[in-house]
Design a protein around this motif. Structure first.
Motif, PDB file in Angstrom:
ATOM      1  N   LEU A 298       0.789  -1.620   0.132  1.00  0.00           N
ATOM      2  CA  LEU A 298       0.324   0.037   0.060  1.00  0.00           C
ATOM      3  C   LEU A 298       0.824   1.598  -0.273  1.00  0.00           C
ATOM      4  O   LEU A 298       0.881   2.633  -0.001  1.00  0.00           O
ATOM      5  N   ALA A 299       2.086   1.077   0.927  1.00  0.00           N
ATOM      6  CA  ALA A 299       3.051   2.402   0.914  1.00  0.00           C
ATOM      7  C   ALA A 299       3.502   2.440  -0.666  1.00  0.00           C
ATOM      8  O   ALA A 299       3.746   3.737  -0.931  1.00  0.00           O
ATOM      9  N   ALA A 300       3.833   1.718  -1.227  1.00  0.00           N
ATOM     10  CA  ALA A 300       4.412   1.483  -2.647  1.00  0.00           C
ATOM     11  C   ALA A 300       3.149   2.413  -3.777  1.00  0.00           C
ATOM     12  O   ALA A 300       3.616   3.042  -4.355  1.00  0.00           O
ATOM     13  N   ASP A 301       2.495   2.034  -3.791  1.00  0.00           N
ATOM     14  CA  ASP A 301       1.459   2.444  -4.561  1.00  0.00           C
ATOM     15  C   ASP A 301       0.684   3.352  -4.475  1.00  0.00           C
ATOM     16  O   ASP A 301       0.450   4.810  -5.009  1.00  0.00           O
ATOM     17  N   LEU A 302       0.728   4.195  -2.932  1.00  0.00           N
ATOM     18  CA  LEU A 302       0.159   5.342  -2.787  1.00  0.00           C
ATOM     19  C   LEU A 302       1.757   6.565  -2.950  1.00  0.00           C
ATOM     20  O   LEU A 302       1.408   8.045  -2.401  1.00  0.00           O
ATOM     21  N   GLY A 303       2.696   6.038  -2.997  1.00  0.00           N
ATOM     22  CA  GLY A 303       3.419   7.176  -2.873  1.00  0.00           C
ATOM     23  C   GLY A 303       5.130   7.538  -2.231  1.00  0.00           C
ATOM     24  O   GLY A 303       5.527   7.502  -2.032  1.00  0.00           O
ATOM     25  N   TYR A 304       5.064   6.220  -1.255  1.00  0.00           N
ATOM     26  CA  TYR A 304       5.689   6.238   0.605  1.00  0.00           C
ATOM     27  C   TYR A 304       6.263   5.121   0.622  1.00  0.00           C
ATOM     28  O   TYR A 304       7.268   4.905   1.325  1.00  0.00           O
ATOM     29  N   ARG A 305       6.515   4.493  -0.561  1.00  0.00           N
ATOM     30  CA  ARG A 305       7.285   3.267  -1.063  1.00  0.00           C
ATOM     31  C   ARG A 305       8.944   3.461   0.018  1.00  0.00           C
ATOM     32  O   ARG A 305       9.433   2.707   0.872  1.00  0.00           O
ATOM     33  N   ASP A 306       9.653   4.343  -0.037  1.00  0.00           N
ATOM     34  CA  ASP A 306      10.829   5.044   0.113  1.00  0.00           C
ATOM     35  C   ASP A 306      10.518   5.215   1.862  1.00  0.00           C
ATOM     36  O   ASP A 306      11.705   5.731   2.588  1.00  0.00           O
ATOM     37  N   ASN A 307       9.456   6.335   1.708  1.00  0.00           N
ATOM     38  CA  ASN A 307       9.111   6.984   3.365  1.00  0.00           C
ATOM     39  C   ASN A 307       7.501   6.582   3.438  1.00  0.00           C
ATOM     40  O   ASN A 307       7.127   7.124   4.565  1.00  0.00           O
ATOM     41  N   PRO A 308       7.824   4.850   4.192  1.00  0.00           N
ATOM     42  CA  PRO A 308       6.334   4.273   4.924  1.00  0.00           C
ATOM     43  C   PRO A 308       6.139   5.284   6.092  1.00  0.00           C
ATOM     44  O   PRO A 308       5.102   4.638   6.636  1.00  0.00           O
ATOM     45  N   THR A 309       7.336   5.386   6.886  1.00  0.00           N
ATOM     46  CA  THR A 309       7.072   6.289   8.379  1.00  0.00           C
ATOM     47  C   THR A 309       5.881   7.393   8.575  1.00  0.00           C
ATOM     48  O   THR A 309       6.003   7.954   8.989  1.00  0.00           O
ATOM     49  N   ALA A 310       5.649   7.425   6.940  1.00  0.00           N
ATOM     50  CA  ALA A 310       5.297   9.102   6.573  1.00  0.00           C
ATOM     51  C   ALA A 310       3.971   9.734   7.730  1.00  0.00           C
ATOM     52  O   ALA A 310       2.565   7.811   7.233  1.00  0.00           O
TER      53      ALA A 310
ATOM     54  N   ALA B 131       1.371  -4.713  10.822  1.00  0.00           N
ATOM     55  CA  ALA B 131       2.265  -3.215  10.664  1.00  0.00           C
ATOM     56  C   ALA B 131       3.580  -3.290  11.239  1.00  0.00           C
ATOM     57  O   ALA B 131       3.553  -4.648  12.289  1.00  0.00           O
ATOM     58  N   PRO B 132       4.396  -2.417  11.551  1.00  0.00           N
ATOM     59  CA  PRO B 132       5.687  -2.807  12.136  1.00  0.00           C
ATOM     60  C   PRO B 132       5.340  -2.565  13.899  1.00  0.00           C
ATOM     61  O   PRO B 132       4.184  -2.171  14.310  1.00  0.00           O
ATOM     62  N   PRO B 133       5.767  -3.542  14.511  1.00  0.00           N
ATOM     63  CA  PRO B 133       5.314  -3.549  16.003  1.00  0.00           C
ATOM     64  C   PRO B 133       5.352  -2.220  16.973  1.00  0.00           C
ATOM     65  O   PRO B 133       4.573  -1.967  16.914  1.00  0.00           O
ATOM     66  N   ASP B 134       6.184  -1.043  16.506  1.00  0.00           N
ATOM     67  CA  ASP B 134       5.498   0.333  16.872  1.00  0.00           C
ATOM     68  C   ASP B 134       4.728   0.767  17.068  1.00  0.00           C
ATOM     69  O   ASP B 134       4.203   1.744  17.542  1.00  0.00           O
TER      70      ASP B 134
END
Length: 253
Positions: free
Chosen positions: A179-191, A216-219
């Motif tokens: 989902l992050a990649a498709d929304l343009g956040y591939r290199d910034n998935p913590t946005a 999701a990431p554990p945090d």
């Protein structure tokens, strides 16, 4: 004799928080350890891990012996693939990359016997029916099938309310990496704005009366549960082994 009761489907419908583990290694000992660890479910990943139907069958047998409910993620949303996964004994099935209500309905139809669906009846050849030892399987199986669809694209987000409203879909699960990649956040998935999109989507799913899930990431887990997630992945066997063995190798003692 009816099909076995799907306790995971029942717990999901009750809104319980269900915490589980992804299984990608295909190791029966690792799967047995995971099954005895106390998770609410374990998922056999047939999409990205090297599982064929025979290996999925072995994983299901191993989990049954531990008492932990199994989920199987199919490699794709094709009726013949979903049929094979069900026939080897899966009752809870996850379908990746579902982008529309039409695709969600196709997944549900593939998992159910007629008249509700199009699943072919393998009768005495299937492990699901106990190879004929469960004569009432075909007439009772539909009620025990649990369908989880994955929302992993912008199209899925745009169609989320319609996907979640499909009868027979029990849960919609977010795959943040795709989902992050498709929304343009591939290199910034913590946005923060990306995770706000996911939290908005969780609300849409819950408003439809369906369970919301995520890996999701554990945090992020506490935040996701607070947003309404009830089907929560805590990690994966492969990643946990990498982290644990790496830490051990770097230790000074």
């Amino acid at each position: 004799m009816p099909a076995p009761k799907n306790v995971l489907k029942q717990a999901m419908a009750e809104g319980r928080l269900l915490r589980g583990l992804w299984l990608a290694l295909g190791s029966e000992p690792v799967t047995e350890i995971a099954g005895r660890a106390g998770f609410d479910w374990c998922l056999v990943d047939g999409e990205h891990a090297p599982f064929d139907p025979a290996m999925i069958r072995r994983q299901l047998i191993t989990l049954e012996n531990t008492g932990t409910p199994a989920v199987v993620r199919a490699p794709g949303n094709q009726d013949w693939i979903l049929k094979q996964v069900l026939d080897v004994g899966a009752q809870t099935i996850m379908v990746p990359m579902v982008n529309s209500a039409e695709e969600a309905r196709a997944a549900v139809r593939a998992c159910l016997y007629p008249p509700e669906g199009i699943r072919g009846d393998g009768g005495y050849t299937m492990r699901a029916s106990g190879y004929g030892a469960v004569p009432g399987y075909a007439s009772s199986a539909n009620a025990e099938i649990c369908v989880i669809v994955q929302a992993e694209t912008r199209a899925a987000l745009d169609n989320l309310a319609e996907i979640a409203a499909v009868e027979g879909v029990d849960c919609v699960l977010f795959g943040p990496a795709d989902l992050a990649a498709d929304l343009g956040y591939r290199d910034n998935p913590t946005a923060p704005e990306f995770w706000e999109e996911i939290k908005r989507g969780i609300g849409v799913i819950r408003a439809a009366g369906k369970a919301a899930g995520i890996f999701a990431p554990p945090d992020r887990n506490a935040e996701m549960v607070a947003a309404g997630v009830t089907f929560l992945s805590l990690g994966a066997d492969a990643a946990l082994m990498t982290a644990t063995l790496g830490a051990l190798a770097r230790s000074e003692t």
